[in-house]
Design an enzyme around this catalytic site. Structure first.
Site, PDB file in Angstrom:
ATOM      1  N   VAL A  64       0.862  -1.195   0.415  1.00 14.46           N
ATOM      2  CA  VAL A  64      -0.124   0.227   0.033  1.00 14.46           C
ATOM      3  C   VAL A  64       1.012   0.876   0.540  1.00 14.46           C
ATOM      4  CG1 VAL A  64      -1.817   0.839   1.113  1.00 14.46           C
ATOM      5  CG2 VAL A  64      -1.965  -1.099   0.878  1.00 14.46           C
ATOM      6  N   CYS A  65       1.909   1.330   0.455  1.00  9.24           N
ATOM      7  CA  CYS A  65       2.962   2.235   0.541  1.00  9.24           C
ATOM      8  C   CYS A  65       3.569   2.248  -0.599  1.00  9.24           C
ATOM      9  CB  CYS A  65       3.741   2.369   1.743  1.00  9.24           C
ATOM     10  SG  CYS A  65       3.371   1.879   4.131  1.00  9.24           S
ATOM     11  N   ASP A  66       3.978   1.863  -1.509  1.00 10.64           N
ATOM     12  CA  ASP A  66       4.659   1.297  -2.848  1.00 10.64           C
ATOM     13  C   ASP A  66       3.266   2.400  -3.297  1.00 10.64           C
ATOM     14  OD1 ASP A  66       4.502   0.528  -5.404  1.00 10.64           O
ATOM     15  OD2 ASP A  66       5.959  -0.805  -4.765  1.00 10.64           O
TER      16      ASP A  66
END
Length: 173
Positions: A64-66
């Site tokens: 999700v951060c990516d």
């Protein structure tokens, strides 16, 4: 004494504690000191006169951060020179640089909160249980007033991408 807000967010359904104040629209953005690399630190004043979209992620090395960082990198192309997009994580600066190189991310400024989690504590997004920053998005205007805030209730979910970009565009008009 640092404020703790228990059970205001979760990680995969399990309650987590956020450390620091709950910032709101209209508040003055707190100053910060983050690492751009191991030797160079930056503060809020280094971005004076710019609209700042601050994308906070726990770690660039998660799905999700990516995706969040790639999405805001794409949005940066349409926002112009009066806007800076900052991605803040507790990843080490050289890990951030490696990730950006591998991902082809070149329009966001990655900043590290690894030393003492001061950004997380000041912006109210430090996860006590993990010493990582909770996923959040802040839009800060040229006068350092907060114009948009989203602190995710569930760490593993995506933020709303359209609303902070709309807030930035409104400030540009």
């Amino acid at each position: 004494m640092t404020q703790e807000r228990a059970s205001v967010a979760t990680f995969k359904g399990n309650p987590i504690t956020l450390v620091g104040p709950e910032l709101k629209v209209g508040d003055t953005a707190p100053d910060f000191r983050l690492n751009k690399n191991l030797l160079e630190e930056v503060t809020l004043q280094d971005f004076a006169g710019k609209i700042k979209l601050i994308s906070v992620v726990p770690s660039l090395d998660t799905g999700v951060c990516d995706a969040q960082t790639r999405r805001f990198n794409q949005e940066a192309a349409d926002l112009g020179d009066d806007v800076v997009i900052l991605t803040v994580s507790a990843d080490l600066p050289f890990a951030q640089a490696r990730w950006c190189g591998a991902a082809g991310v070149d329009r966001v400024v990655t900043l590290s909160d690894y030393k003492d989690n001061a950004f997380g504590k000041t912006y109210g997004v430090l996860i006590k249980e993990f010493a990582l920053d909770q996923r959040a998005v802040f839009v800060v205007d040229q006068d350092n007033k907060i114009r948009y805030v989203e602190v995710l209730k569930e760490m593993s979910e995506h933020p709303d991408y359209e609303k902070p970009v709309a807030a930035v565009k409104e400030l540009l008009s």
